[in-house]
Motif scaffolding. Structure first.
Motif, PDB file in Angstrom:
ATOM      1  N   SER A   1      -9.871   2.516   8.232  1.00  0.00           N
ATOM      2  CA  SER A   1     -10.512   3.146   9.381  1.00  0.00           C
ATOM      3  C   SER A   1     -12.030   3.123   9.214  1.00  0.00           C
ATOM      4  O   SER A   1     -12.544   2.767   8.141  1.00  0.00           O
ATOM      5  N   SER A   2     -12.720   3.522  10.261  1.00  0.00           N
ATOM      6  CA  SER A   2     -14.165   3.779  10.170  1.00  0.00           C
ATOM      7  C   SER A   2     -14.414   5.216   9.729  1.00  0.00           C
ATOM      8  O   SER A   2     -15.550   5.604   9.455  1.00  0.00           O
ATOM      9  N   SER A   3     -13.347   6.000   9.655  1.00  0.00           N
ATOM     10  CA  SER A   3     -13.429   7.409   9.266  1.00  0.00           C
ATOM     11  C   SER A   3     -13.267   7.564   7.756  1.00  0.00           C
ATOM     12  O   SER A   3     -12.256   7.152   7.182  1.00  0.00           O
ATOM     13  N   ALA A   4     -14.250   8.198   7.135  1.00  0.00           N
ATOM     14  CA  ALA A   4     -14.172   8.447   5.695  1.00  0.00           C
ATOM     15  C   ALA A   4     -13.010   9.375   5.366  1.00  0.00           C
ATOM     16  O   ALA A   4     -12.369   9.243   4.315  1.00  0.00           O
ATOM     17  N   LEU A   5     -12.717  10.315   6.262  1.00  0.00           N
ATOM     18  CA  LEU A   5     -11.610  11.245   6.052  1.00  0.00           C
ATOM     19  C   LEU A   5     -10.280  10.501   5.996  1.00  0.00           C
ATOM     20  O   LEU A   5      -9.471  10.703   5.081  1.00  0.00           O
ATOM     21  N   ILE A   6     -10.052   9.621   6.983  1.00  0.00           N
ATOM     22  CA  ILE A   6      -8.791   8.886   7.031  1.00  0.00           C
ATOM     23  C   ILE A   6      -8.654   7.962   5.830  1.00  0.00           C
ATOM     24  O   ILE A   6      -7.607   7.914   5.173  1.00  0.00           O
ATOM     25  N   ALA A   7      -9.715   7.222   5.514  1.00  0.00           N
ATOM     26  CA  ALA A   7      -9.668   6.316   4.366  1.00  0.00           C
ATOM     27  C   ALA A   7      -9.412   7.072   3.069  1.00  0.00           C
ATOM     28  O   ALA A   7      -8.644   6.619   2.208  1.00  0.00           O
ATOM     29  N   SER A   8     -10.030   8.229   2.931  1.00  0.00           N
ATOM     30  CA  SER A   8      -9.869   9.030   1.710  1.00  0.00           C
ATOM     31  C   SER A   8      -8.449   9.557   1.582  1.00  0.00           C
ATOM     32  O   SER A   8      -7.836   9.478   0.504  1.00  0.00           O
ATOM     33  N   GLU A   9      -7.923  10.107   2.671  1.00  0.00           N
ATOM     34  CA  GLU A   9      -6.591  10.708   2.611  1.00  0.00           C
ATOM     35  C   GLU A   9      -5.508   9.664   2.364  1.00  0.00           C
ATOM     36  O   GLU A   9      -4.635   9.849   1.510  1.00  0.00           O
ATOM     37  N   LEU A  10      -5.550   8.561   3.111  1.00  0.00           N
ATOM     38  CA  LEU A  10      -4.518   7.537   2.949  1.00  0.00           C
ATOM     39  C   LEU A  10      -4.686   6.797   1.630  1.00  0.00           C
ATOM     40  O   LEU A  10      -3.695   6.441   0.979  1.00  0.00           O
ATOM     41  N   GLY A  11      -5.937   6.584   1.232  1.00  0.00           N
ATOM     42  CA  GLY A  11      -6.187   5.933  -0.046  1.00  0.00           C
ATOM     43  C   GLY A  11      -5.651   6.744  -1.207  1.00  0.00           C
ATOM     44  O   GLY A  11      -5.048   6.201  -2.132  1.00  0.00           O
ATOM     45  N   LYS A  12      -5.851   8.046  -1.164  1.00  0.00           N
ATOM     46  CA  LYS A  12      -5.378   8.911  -2.252  1.00  0.00           C
ATOM     47  C   LYS A  12      -3.854   8.897  -2.348  1.00  0.00           C
ATOM     48  O   LYS A  12      -3.288   8.873  -3.449  1.00  0.00           O
ATOM     49  N   ILE A  13      -3.196   8.903  -1.194  1.00  0.00           N
ATOM     50  CA  ILE A  13      -1.732   8.858  -1.198  1.00  0.00           C
ATOM     51  C   ILE A  13      -1.242   7.594  -1.891  1.00  0.00           C
ATOM     52  O   ILE A  13      -0.323   7.626  -2.716  1.00  0.00           O
ATOM     53  N   MET A  14      -1.875   6.468  -1.573  1.00  0.00           N
ATOM     54  CA  MET A  14      -1.465   5.207  -2.200  1.00  0.00           C
ATOM     55  C   MET A  14      -1.764   5.193  -3.688  1.00  0.00           C
ATOM     56  O   MET A  14      -0.926   4.782  -4.499  1.00  0.00           O
ATOM     57  N   VAL A  15      -2.944   5.642  -4.071  1.00  0.00           N
ATOM     58  CA  VAL A  15      -3.311   5.679  -5.491  1.00  0.00           C
ATOM     59  C   VAL A  15      -2.305   6.518  -6.271  1.00  0.00           C
ATOM     60  O   VAL A  15      -1.787   6.098  -7.318  1.00  0.00           O
ATOM     61  N   ASP A  16      -2.008   7.706  -5.767  1.00  0.00           N
ATOM     62  CA  ASP A  16      -1.072   8.600  -6.460  1.00  0.00           C
ATOM     63  C   ASP A  16       0.326   7.984  -6.551  1.00  0.00           C
ATOM     64  O   ASP A  16       1.003   8.103  -7.578  1.00  0.00           O
ATOM     65  N   GLU A  17       0.767   7.341  -5.467  1.00  0.00           N
ATOM     66  CA  GLU A  17       2.109   6.752  -5.441  1.00  0.00           C
ATOM     67  C   GLU A  17       2.218   5.589  -6.425  1.00  0.00           C
ATOM     68  O   GLU A  17       3.224   5.474  -7.143  1.00  0.00           O
ATOM     69  N   TYR A  18       1.205   4.753  -6.474  1.00  0.00           N
ATOM     70  CA  TYR A  18       1.226   3.654  -7.442  1.00  0.00           C
ATOM     71  C   TYR A  18       1.311   4.191  -8.868  1.00  0.00           C
ATOM     72  O   TYR A  18       2.111   3.714  -9.684  1.00  0.00           O
ATOM     73  N   ILE A  19       0.477   5.183  -9.178  1.00  0.00           N
ATOM     74  CA  ILE A  19       0.469   5.740 -10.530  1.00  0.00           C
ATOM     75  C   ILE A  19       1.833   6.317 -10.894  1.00  0.00           C
ATOM     76  O   ILE A  19       2.355   6.075 -11.994  1.00  0.00           O
ATOM     77  N   GLN A  20       2.437   7.083  -9.979  1.00  0.00           N
ATOM     78  CA  GLN A  20       3.741   7.679 -10.248  1.00  0.00           C
ATOM     79  C   GLN A  20       4.810   6.623 -10.516  1.00  0.00           C
ATOM     80  O   GLN A  20       5.789   6.886 -11.215  1.00  0.00           O
ATOM     81  N   ASN A  21       4.608   5.431  -9.959  1.00  0.00           N
ATOM     82  CA  ASN A  21       5.594   4.359 -10.124  1.00  0.00           C
ATOM     83  C   ASN A  21       5.241   3.389 -11.246  1.00  0.00           C
ATOM     84  O   ASN A  21       5.850   2.330 -11.371  1.00  0.00           O
ATOM     85  N   GLY A  22       4.243   3.745 -12.057  1.00  0.00           N
ATOM     86  CA  GLY A  22       3.913   2.912 -13.199  1.00  0.00           C
ATOM     87  C   GLY A  22       3.111   1.677 -12.867  1.00  0.00           C
ATOM     88  O   GLY A  22       3.053   0.735 -13.660  1.00  0.00           O
ATOM     89  N   ILE A  23       2.461   1.670 -11.703  1.00  0.00           N
ATOM     90  CA  ILE A  23       1.595   0.564 -11.288  1.00  0.00           C
ATOM     91  C   ILE A  23       0.153   1.066 -11.292  1.00  0.00           C
ATOM     92  O   ILE A  23      -0.143   2.121 -10.720  1.00  0.00           O
TER      93      ILE A  23
END
Length: 357
Positions: free
Chosen positions: A147-169
């Motif tokens: 997005s052009s929104s820092a809020l949206i990029a931050s929120e969705l990015g964090k979800i992906m980062v956390d999910e990858y880590i939890q799955n050993g990636i």
């Protein structure tokens, strides 16, 4: 005596290691490898390739990385692998449907991709992209932004980062400190950003909010306000003052691919300059034998600081993948109105190889 680990992600010419590559790889003992379409035939072949490299180097801590963002940038192709939406498509759900729908799509996106990577012996995804999309953003990056929104990029990015880590990636956020203001494709030329640091602060925001991410990648852009001569990748002041201080990123830092035309000099000069500037390791993606030979002869080991950061990355690899229920893929498709295979592929290495002929 254990051989020191070389400060680079290198790449291979094809789906199997040649005898010449074996010799060079053993000499370099790199941190790991980045795989592209030319290296992938199917799941079993990729499993065999990663295992062969482990056996060759006698290491279990090798990084096997891939760009599997979704949309145009994915190296695991249909029909052997599933299709995935672009980050831009997921970001649009946030405003066009609901924040909850976008967040669930982001979580499922990372979870499903994690499963694909694990099945192939891969352990790092060079994603998510946290750049903000603006009117001037180069098409090479635009559809890869949430997005052009820092809020949206931050929120969705964090979800992906956390999910990858939890799955050993291991996730790798990119492109620090933000590529969205660049109108030029760095694969082809060097972008210059003339805005003040204050005006760029919004572009820094997603990276600042995710500054505890374990791994990140630099942008080949010149931020004139901090260093008018050198791209961030090669700028000691840029990495120190913007990435490490202003953004507060403490994780392992990779350069973007050093063969991009945004950088000048020999490959060795580019790689060494990126390390001197503050990158922990550089990325080389083209997979040409003569270039691999050059780099294998000049590759320095990881510094003590980089080794410490690498030790944090290795902890993630011990995480066992979360169980995915059988409805995960169908729920993902329903949220995104049924994903269909993408007809357009985006592989920057192919562009660079064509230009080098």
């Amino acid at each position: 005596m254990t051989k020191e680990i070389g400060a680079a992600l290198l790449s291979l010419s094809g789906p199997r290691i040649t005898s010449q590559e074996k010799e060079l790889i053993k000499r370099a003992n790199p941190l790991g490898f980045c795989f592209f379409g030319r290296n992938i035939e199917n799941k079993k072949q990729l499993q065999n390739l990663t295992q062969e490299i482990k056996d060759l180097l006698e290491r279990e801590d090798i990084i096997f990385a891939i760009d599997q963002e979704g949309g145009r940038v994915r190296r695991l192709h249909e029909p052997e692998f599933s299709s995935y939406a672009s980050q831009q498509t997921i970001g649009r759900l946030y405003s066009e449907k609901s924040p909850e729908a976008a967040k669930e799509a982001a979580r499922l996106h990372a979870a499903l991709i994690s499963k694909d990577l694990k099945q192939c012996g891969l352990n790092m995804n060079l994603a998510p992209v946290l750049d903000l999309g603006h009117k001037e953003t180069t098409p090479a990056v635009a559809s890869r932004c949430f997005s052009s929104s820092a809020l949206i990029a931050s929120e969705l990015g964090k979800i992906m980062v956390d999910e990858y880590i939890q799955n050993g990636i291991i996730p790798c956020i990119k492109h620090l400190p933000g590529h969205g203001r660049a109108a030029v494709d760095p694969h082809l030329d060097l972008p210059f950003i003339a805005l003040s640091l204050e005006k760029l602060d919004e572009d820094f925001t997603p990276f600042r909010k995710l500054n505890t991410s374990p791994c990140g990648m630099t942008a080949h852009i010149v931020v004139k306000a901090i260093d008018k001569d050198n791209p961030i990748t090669l700028s000691a002041i840029g990495i120190k003052e913007i990435i490490r201080n202003r953004i507060g990123f403490k994780g392992f830092l990779f350069s973007d691919a050093i063969e991009m035309h945004a950088l000048k000099g020999s490959l060795t000069e580019r790689g060494l300059k990126s390390l001197e500037a503050g990158c922990d390791a550089y990325c080389y993606s083209r997979g040409k034998l003569e270039e691999l030979q050059e780099l294998s002869e000049t590759l320095p080991p990881l510094s003590p600081k980089s080794l410490k950061r690498f030790s944090e990355l290795k902890k993630i690899l011990n995480n066992k993948p979360l169980a995915l229920d059988t409805t995960a893929r169908s729920r993902y498709e329903k949220l995104l109105n049924a994903i269909t295979p993408y007809e357009e592929s985006y592989d920057s290495t192919l562009v660079l190889m064509e230009m080098s002929k």
